[in-house]
Scaffold this motif. Structure first.
Motif, PDB file in Angstrom:
ATOM      1  N   GLY A 143     -16.214  41.484  45.320  1.00  0.00           N
ATOM      2  CA  GLY A 143     -16.211  42.093  46.645  1.00  0.00           C
ATOM      3  C   GLY A 143     -15.997  43.611  46.981  1.00  0.00           C
ATOM      4  N   ARG A 144     -16.085  44.035  45.633  1.00  0.00           N
ATOM      5  CA  ARG A 144     -15.843  45.610  45.787  1.00  0.00           C
ATOM      6  C   ARG A 144     -16.886  46.387  46.444  1.00  0.00           C
ATOM      7  N   GLU A 145     -18.309  46.084  46.265  1.00  0.00           N
ATOM      8  CA  GLU A 145     -19.185  46.998  47.041  1.00  0.00           C
ATOM      9  C   GLU A 145     -18.850  46.469  48.743  1.00  0.00           C
ATOM     10  N   ARG A 146     -18.776  45.309  49.278  1.00  0.00           N
ATOM     11  CA  ARG A 146     -18.510  45.244  50.458  1.00  0.00           C
ATOM     12  C   ARG A 146     -17.315  45.968  50.930  1.00  0.00           C
ATOM     13  N   MET A 147     -16.400  46.208  50.404  1.00  0.00           N
ATOM     14  CA  MET A 147     -15.198  46.800  50.662  1.00  0.00           C
ATOM     15  C   MET A 147     -15.471  48.405  50.730  1.00  0.00           C
ATOM     16  N   VAL A 148     -16.172  48.698  49.838  1.00  0.00           N
ATOM     17  CA  VAL A 148     -16.728  49.979  49.710  1.00  0.00           C
ATOM     18  C   VAL A 148     -17.482  50.418  50.929  1.00  0.00           C
ATOM     19  N   GLY A 149     -18.352  49.556  51.306  1.00  0.00           N
ATOM     20  CA  GLY A 149     -19.127  49.693  52.607  1.00  0.00           C
ATOM     21  C   GLY A 149     -18.242  50.036  53.634  1.00  0.00           C
ATOM     22  N   PHE A 150     -17.214  49.278  53.658  1.00  0.00           N
ATOM     23  CA  PHE A 150     -16.339  49.630  54.951  1.00  0.00           C
ATOM     24  C   PHE A 150     -15.554  50.825  55.016  1.00  0.00           C
ATOM     25  N   GLY A 151     -15.381  51.482  53.805  1.00  0.00           N
ATOM     26  CA  GLY A 151     -14.870  52.661  53.707  1.00  0.00           C
ATOM     27  C   GLY A 151     -16.076  53.653  53.840  1.00  0.00           C
ATOM     28  N   CYS A 152     -17.268  53.643  53.651  1.00  0.00           N
ATOM     29  CA  CYS A 152     -18.308  54.395  54.040  1.00  0.00           C
ATOM     30  C   CYS A 152     -18.236  54.378  55.478  1.00  0.00           C
ATOM     31  N   ALA A 153     -18.310  53.208  56.355  1.00  0.00           N
ATOM     32  CA  ALA A 153     -18.166  53.147  57.600  1.00  0.00           C
ATOM     33  C   ALA A 153     -17.072  53.947  58.304  1.00  0.00           C
ATOM     34  N   ILE A 154     -15.859  54.042  57.766  1.00  0.00           N
ATOM     35  CA  ILE A 154     -14.845  54.614  58.040  1.00  0.00           C
ATOM     36  C   ILE A 154     -14.925  56.047  58.096  1.00  0.00           C
ATOM     37  N   GLU A 155     -15.344  56.311  56.913  1.00  0.00           N
ATOM     38  CA  GLU A 155     -15.850  58.068  56.856  1.00  0.00           C
ATOM     39  C   GLU A 155     -16.950  58.478  57.927  1.00  0.00           C
ATOM     40  N   ASN A 156     -17.985  57.677  58.202  1.00  0.00           N
ATOM     41  CA  ASN A 156     -19.032  57.935  58.912  1.00  0.00           C
ATOM     42  C   ASN A 156     -18.320  58.287  60.406  1.00  0.00           C
ATOM     43  N   MET A 157     -17.421  57.428  60.924  1.00  0.00           N
ATOM     44  CA  MET A 157     -16.630  57.251  62.102  1.00  0.00           C
ATOM     45  C   MET A 157     -15.867  58.537  62.303  1.00  0.00           C
ATOM     46  N   VAL A 158     -15.083  58.939  61.066  1.00  0.00           N
ATOM     47  CA  VAL A 158     -14.075  59.995  61.347  1.00  0.00           C
ATOM     48  C   VAL A 158     -15.251  61.252  61.412  1.00  0.00           C
ATOM     49  N   CYS A 159     -16.263  61.420  60.884  1.00  0.00           N
ATOM     50  CA  CYS A 159     -17.012  62.440  60.897  1.00  0.00           C
ATOM     51  C   CYS A 159     -17.686  62.615  62.283  1.00  0.00           C
ATOM     52  N   ALA A 160     -18.053  61.458  62.873  1.00  0.00           N
ATOM     53  CA  ALA A 160     -18.671  61.439  64.343  1.00  0.00           C
ATOM     54  C   ALA A 160     -17.493  61.748  65.066  1.00  0.00           C
ATOM     55  N   ASP A 360      -7.707  51.284  47.308  1.00  0.00           N
ATOM     56  CA  ASP A 360      -8.411  52.221  46.515  1.00  0.00           C
ATOM     57  C   ASP A 360     -10.104  51.996  46.869  1.00  0.00           C
ATOM     58  N   ARG A 361     -10.560  50.736  47.056  1.00  0.00           N
ATOM     59  CA  ARG A 361     -11.827  50.693  47.410  1.00  0.00           C
ATOM     60  C   ARG A 361     -12.285  51.250  48.733  1.00  0.00           C
ATOM     61  N   LEU A 362     -11.292  51.188  49.822  1.00  0.00           N
ATOM     62  CA  LEU A 362     -11.548  51.863  51.077  1.00  0.00           C
ATOM     63  C   LEU A 362     -11.734  53.256  50.945  1.00  0.00           C
ATOM     64  N   ALA A 363     -10.857  53.983  50.049  1.00  0.00           N
ATOM     65  CA  ALA A 363     -10.481  55.272  49.809  1.00  0.00           C
ATOM     66  C   ALA A 363     -11.861  55.583  49.245  1.00  0.00           C
ATOM     67  N   GLY A 364     -12.344  54.863  48.118  1.00  0.00           N
ATOM     68  CA  GLY A 364     -13.478  55.430  47.208  1.00  0.00           C
ATOM     69  C   GLY A 364     -14.697  55.114  48.095  1.00  0.00           C
ATOM     70  N   GLY A 365     -14.832  54.328  48.970  1.00  0.00           N
ATOM     71  CA  GLY A 365     -15.912  54.325  49.910  1.00  0.00           C
ATOM     72  C   GLY A 365     -16.008  55.248  50.810  1.00  0.00           C
ATOM     73  N   ARG A 366     -14.866  56.083  51.390  1.00  0.00           N
ATOM     74  CA  ARG A 366     -15.174  57.213  52.080  1.00  0.00           C
ATOM     75  C   ARG A 366     -15.551  58.296  51.468  1.00  0.00           C
ATOM     76  N   LEU A 367     -14.972  58.540  49.977  1.00  0.00           N
ATOM     77  CA  LEU A 367     -15.600  59.644  49.237  1.00  0.00           C
ATOM     78  C   LEU A 367     -16.895  59.318  48.894  1.00  0.00           C
ATOM     79  N   LEU A 368     -17.423  58.446  48.641  1.00  0.00           N
ATOM     80  CA  LEU A 368     -18.920  57.967  48.554  1.00  0.00           C
ATOM     81  C   LEU A 368     -19.852  58.340  49.557  1.00  0.00           C
ATOM     82  N   GLN A 369     -19.347  57.874  50.731  1.00  0.00           N
ATOM     83  CA  GLN A 369     -20.074  58.423  51.864  1.00  0.00           C
ATOM     84  C   GLN A 369     -20.303  59.763  52.215  1.00  0.00           C
ATOM     85  N   HIS A 370     -18.901  60.673  51.804  1.00  0.00           N
ATOM     86  CA  HIS A 370     -18.856  62.045  51.873  1.00  0.00           C
ATOM     87  C   HIS A 370     -19.831  62.537  51.176  1.00  0.00           C
TER      88      HIS A 370
END
Length: 447
Positions: A143-160, A360-370
């Motif tokens: 389930g790591r990639e799915r949770m990373v995807g949620f982190g990516c969504a959070i980072e996009n929303m923060v940027c918007a 950590d997966r959420l935080a890593g997803g945010r960095l990945l999207q960034h």
């Protein structure tokens, strides 16, 4: 991830009771190409033709003028990347109120473009939930990639949000429910900086680029431009949030030629292992949308348009009969060896304290999207490549020997349990295409 195991004529690279998101149809409804082959004689696969150079003329001869006309219409030869499944890339910023922020989240990278999210919104709040029906339990077995995807969504929303002068305060897993990923309170804040505006401008332009990259070298100064602080430096998390104590994620860069070559070889071996695993292959293929009707119906998954093919090869692939799972696997392996790993300018690995930690997966997803947004702003291509970690997780789920973990750790120079997800980056030879996205009405519930 993303968006994102990398497969080329198929591709790859995280709950409440949700009733308003459409279910993914069962595999038997998605494999129409295998159930209903065209014609009764010998079948010419897309893969076989793509091996040739003069595919344009060959396509006409092989399928006939009538077949060409029909397939040109049904497979989207003339409307590639256009229409409702792609509109959000251009219109996300014009959505009213917090819906613009949610729309940015929907455009985030996520594994295999399964789009695993649903949102509940009010005028000043956004709640992000996982859709329990949008999972890949075999390819993403931990389930790591799915949770990373949620982190990516959070980072996009923060940027918007920051682009509109708003400061979202994020509370991860606010009620202890693992399916309630995050709660965002959207508040008025300071005006956006120039960097924040540039990141927001990249949201609608960011795509996974699976084509070849130029031979231009990337030095460490180039790479460190990409992995600067996340838009809010993770400070968007609410005071007292448990995420405030998690390890700050980092990017480990693999840019020197010997390690690039060694890591590329390991990616190829992992790709072969995935192909040899019939369950992984079938689950992945179930998310491939072979024609325009499937794209319009599902508005998710992987498409021919997103595989980085030349215009001529893409047209031929759409005109010829739909590929089989086996031919898609063969093409993916070939492209991983001859394009993805052969032309990578560098590889990046998201390092966290513990790959098993949801925080950590959420935080890593945010960095990945960034990193992907910054790469887009710098006209760099980025493709998620997670074959190695997927095989590590898959072998672990089956209690099999860890075939890839030791080599993975040795090449990247960190413990295997700190290497969350990975990607390649470089100057692309071709412009990446958009991936289909579900309508906001399918993923948003208004309070």
């Amino acid at each position: 991830m993303t968006d994102d195991r990398s497969t080329d004529v198929r591709t790859h690279h995280d709950d409440p009771d949700v009733t308003h998101a459409p279910e993914t149809p069962p595999p038997e409804e998605q494999h129409t190409a295998e159930k209903y082959p065209c014609g009764g004689g010998p079948r010419v696969s897309r893969r076989a033709v793509l091996k040739g150079i003069g595919v344009g003329a060959a396509a006409v001869v092989l399928v006939g003028a009538g077949g060409v006309s029909i397939r040109a219409l049904t497979n989207g030869v003339f409307d590639s990347g256009d229409g409702a499944p792609y509109d959000l890339w251009a219109t996300w910023g014009s959505q009213p109120g917090v819906r613009a922020i949610v729309a940015a989240g929907v455009l985030a990278a996520n594994p295999h473009n399964i789009q695993p999210w649903v949102f509940t919104v009010s005028d000043t709040t956004i709640d992000l939930y996982g859709d329990p029906r949008r999972v890949m339990p075999i390819n993403d077995s931990d389930g790591r990639e799915r949770m990373v995807g949620f982190g990516c969504a959070i980072e996009n929303m923060v940027c918007a949000a920051r682009n509109s002068g708003l400061d979202p305060v994020i509370t991860p897993f606010p009620d202890g429910d693992p399916g309630h990923i995050a709660h965002l309170d959207v508040r008025h804040g300071r005006p956006p900086t120039g960097t924040e505006r540039a990141l927001a401008a990249a949201i609608g332009l960011r795509h996974s680029n699976r084509g070849p990259y130029e031979s231009r070298a990337l030095d460490m100064d180039d790479l460190h431009q990409l992995d600067g602080p996340v838009s809010s430096e993770q400070s968007g998390f609410a005071p007292g949030s448990p995420t405030a104590t998690t390890t700050t994620p980092q990017i480990v860069w693999i840019a020197d030629e010997p390690r690039r070559r060694a890591l590329g070889e390991l990616y190829v071996h992992a790709t072969q292992a995935i192909i040899d695993d019939e369950q992984m292959s079938k689950e992945s293929f179930a998310w491939f949308r072979n024609d325009r009707h499937a794209i319009d119906s599902h508005r998710d998954g992987l498409t021919l348009d997103g595989q980085g093919l030349t215009p001529m090869m893409l047209t031929a692939a759409k005109l010829l009969p739909a590929q089989s799972r086996e031919s898609g696997d063969t093409f993916w392996l070939k492209t991983t060896r001859e394009v993805h790993t052969a032309t990578a300018g560098a590889y990046g690995i998201v390092r966290v304290g513990d790959v098993g930690s949801p925080l950590d997966r959420l935080a890593g997803g945010r960095l990945l999207q960034h990193v992907h947004l910054v790469a887009t702003a710098h006209h760099l291509g980025l493709q998620h490549m997670n074959q190695i970690t997927e095989r590590i997780a898959r072998d672990g789920s089956l209690s099999r020997p860890n075939r890839f973990g030791p080599a993975w750790s040795d090449i990247i120079g960190i413990p295997a349990n700190q290497g969350l997800v990975s990607f390649r980056v470089g100057y692309p030879e071709r412009t990446a295409s958009s991936s289909p996205r579900r309508a906001l009405s399918d993923v948003v519930d208004t309070r």
